[in-house]
Design an enzyme around this catalytic site. Structure first.
Site, mmCIF file in Angstrom:
data_model
loop_
_atom_site.group_PDB
_atom_site.id
_atom_site.type_symbol
_atom_site.label_atom_id
_atom_site.label_comp_id
_atom_site.label_asym_id
_atom_site.label_seq_id
_atom_site.Cartn_x
_atom_site.Cartn_y
_atom_site.Cartn_z
ATOM 1 N N GLU A 270 0.836 -1.336 0.142
ATOM 2 C CA GLU A 270 1.001 -0.114 0.138
ATOM 3 C C GLU A 270 1.173 1.566 -0.216
ATOM 4 O O GLU A 270 2.247 1.581 0.809
ATOM 5 C CB GLU A 270 -1.052 0.241 0.849
ATOM 6 C CG GLU A 270 -1.349 1.583 1.399
ATOM 7 C CD GLU A 270 -2.570 1.054 2.601
ATOM 8 O OE1 GLU A 270 -3.647 1.432 2.091
ATOM 9 O OE2 GLU A 270 -2.301 0.455 3.481
ATOM 10 N N LYS A 345 -9.596 0.687 -1.492
ATOM 11 C CA LYS A 345 -10.012 1.020 -0.515
ATOM 12 C C LYS A 345 -11.526 0.730 0.480
ATOM 13 O O LYS A 345 -12.018 2.166 0.368
ATOM 14 C CB LYS A 345 -8.467 1.471 0.761
ATOM 15 C CG LYS A 345 -8.775 0.906 2.206
ATOM 16 C CD LYS A 345 -7.465 2.010 2.547
ATOM 17 C CE LYS A 345 -7.090 0.660 4.256
ATOM 18 N NZ LYS A 345 -6.328 2.039 4.607
ATOM 19 N N CYS A 379 -5.281 -3.678 3.242
ATOM 20 C CA CYS A 379 -4.871 -3.128 4.677
ATOM 21 C C CYS A 379 -5.690 -3.569 5.827
ATOM 22 O O CYS A 379 -6.073 -4.576 5.977
ATOM 23 C CB CYS A 379 -4.128 -1.777 4.518
ATOM 24 S SG CYS A 379 -2.714 -1.775 6.050
#
Length: 514
Positions: A270, A345, A379
């Site tokens: 990321e 995300k 993440c």
């Protein structure tokens, strides 16, 4: 001179089995590829015979539906030939009667790529296909006579053996031999009078061999074929770069490294491109990351080119992207067939929302690849089990998690949740993060990471559910093979069966915007 193909104009690359309707394209392609050799193309009857005898061995590669190159091969009983054979002998006088399905070696008859498509590493794909075919057919290896087209320039001053040694030592460049040796083929001996009329090579050739390390002597014992996928995780060192090109040079270095191990996927972390914010450190943090978003389109194009050139599927990690004046955290799956797909995300951390003004995306999907169906969560998203369960219901076999964490606390959250996702969804999970520090970039000071490949926990898998893990806080790559067929066995025969045993009569997960 015809210009080489710009990889940015490529929409699709695919390997195809040759058919007779491809013949005119094959003929014209050979004329272009062997422009210095008169009548150096196979007649229609030759291609027809090869296709009839061994269809799997006759492969073409098409770019935007146009034939760009071919690889032709047969299977031979190599014990029937002397190591000093000629091309005419090995092909049975160009009848290919030497082909036998009971042979032990795959013999390369021809490989060529049209001039305008050179530089895209298409030849490498053709050789990779041959290797995979050799493994699939359980043959001992691949062998062929390789031309040395630059030898005529040195024939008066050195023998073919001396020439080959100088090419090996990089003192002489030979485009064909250099390429073959870079693809793991090793010279075995010099063949004299190999190909009649090959003036450039002075009719010499190099017997090149590749050994199949997976070869097993044939037995009557039943064996199940396994589907192995090789993962390449990049544990990226955060460091300052003088400019964009230097950062991309480092990215290509890692792509080259993992593709050199014939990995099917390369996973970046990321915000791996955060070092580019250093030149905007005089701006506010929200302004700086929006400047960083200006690089996302070009980085994606570069990765798409690398995916094609290095024949590897690249998960770009994630990058900031501006859409309708809103800032998102997104990444791209750049496939080796030329396709590019976007992932987002969905959950942003309180810090990302407060400091950068990031917003969460809205699309959750699994992606089809040439290695099966995969999922990608960035993440924090891996800490929400509903997402990976939705992907599992969509048929996901491997979950990739690019992450960025500054402390061991944050890393432990990502790691623990990722390992849980592997168990509960009967899948593999690969996580890759960044290490090091960026003292000249606000809000990106220090990173902590240990990249890992997790597995389910059952008898066929590692007892601790860890297939491989990198050294903490050290720049490196992590290569690991995962067996997709083992997931199928687990689903049906596992000690516990998390997916089958769900009580969908009393609970369910509902996707609202499929």
């Amino acid at each position: 001179m015809e210009a080489k193909k710009d990889s940015r104009s490529i929409d699709n690359i695919e390997l195809v089995f040759l058919k007779m309707e491809d013949y005119e394209e094959v003929k014209n392609s050979m004329k272009e590829a062997y422009a210095n050799m008169q009548q150096a193309y196979w007649k229609e009857r030759h291609i027809k015979t090869l296709i009839e005898k061994f269809p799997e061995g006759q492969i073409g590669i098409k770019v935007n539906n146009e034939l760009a190159g071919c690889a032709l091969s047969i299977i031979v009983d190599y014990s029937m030939f002397d190591d000093k054979h000629t091309y005419k002998e090995i092909t049975g006088g160009y009848t290919f009667n030497t082909h036998t399905s009971n042979g032990d070696k795959l013999y390369g008859i021809d490989v060529f790529v049209r001039p305008k498509y050179r530089g895209l590493r298409l030849g490498r794909r053709l050789y990779d296909y041959r290797k995979e075919l050799c493994e699939k057919l359980n043959l001992k290896g691949i062998v062929f006579g390789g031309r040395i087209p630059n030898y005529h320039q040195y024939s008066e001053s050195m023998s073919p053996r001396e020439y080959i040694e100088n090419v090996r030592k990089k003192e002489i460049h030979d485009p064909v031999l250099d390429f073959q040796m870079s693809n793991d083929f090793h010279p075995a001996r010099v063949l004299k009078g190999y190909l009649e009329g090959d003036k450039e090579s002075q009719e010499y050739a190099v017997l090149l061999e590749w050994d199949n390390v997976y070869y097993e002597k044939k037995t009557n014992t039943a064996a199940m074929k396994k589907s192995i996928v090789r993962l390449g995780l990049i544990q990226w060192q955060m460091r300052l770069y003088k400019d964009f090109e230097e950062l991309m040079h480092q990215a290509e270095y890692f792509v080259d490294a993992v593709s050199g191990y014939r990995a099917d996927f390369a996973l970046f972390p990321e915000f791996f491109n955060a070092p580019l914010m250093s030149k905007y450190n005089h701006l506010s943090v929200p302004e700086a990351i929006r400047k960083l978003a200006g690089y996302t389109e070009e980085i994606t194009k570069r990765f798409a080119e690398l995916a094609i050139s290095y024949n590897i599927n690249i998960i770009t990690g994630s990058m900031p992207e501006m859409v309708n004046n809103n800032l998102y955290n997104v990444g791209y799956l750049c496939k080796r067939d030329g396709g590019v797909e976007k992932f987002e995300k969905l959950h942003v951390t309180p810090d990302e929302a407060k400091v950068w003004g990031l917003q969460g995306g809205s699309t959750i999907q699994a992606f089809d690849t040439d290695c099966g169906r995969i999922g990608i969560l960035i993440c924090y998203d891996v800490e929400f089990p509903e997402l990976s369960r939705i992907l599992a219901e969509d048929g996901m076999d491997i979950l990739f998690v690019p992450f960025l964490t500054d402390t061991q606390n944050g890393y432990s959250r990502v790691r623990s949740c990722a390992q849980a996702r592997a168990v509960e969804n009967e899948c593999y999970v690969a996580i890759a993060g960044s290490v090091g520090n960026l003292p000249k970039v606000h809000n990106m000071d220090i990173q902590y990471a240990q990249s890992v490949v997790f597995t389910p926990c059952d008898f066929s898998f590692p007892t601790n559910g860890i297939k491989a893990e990198a050294t903490p806080n050290t720049e490196m790559i992590l290569i690991a093979d995962v067996d997709i067929d083992m997931l199928r066995e687990l689903n049906q025969l596992g000690s516990v069966r998390n997916l089958k045993d769900r009580r969908t009569d009393i609970y369910s997960i509902k996707r609202l915007n499929k």
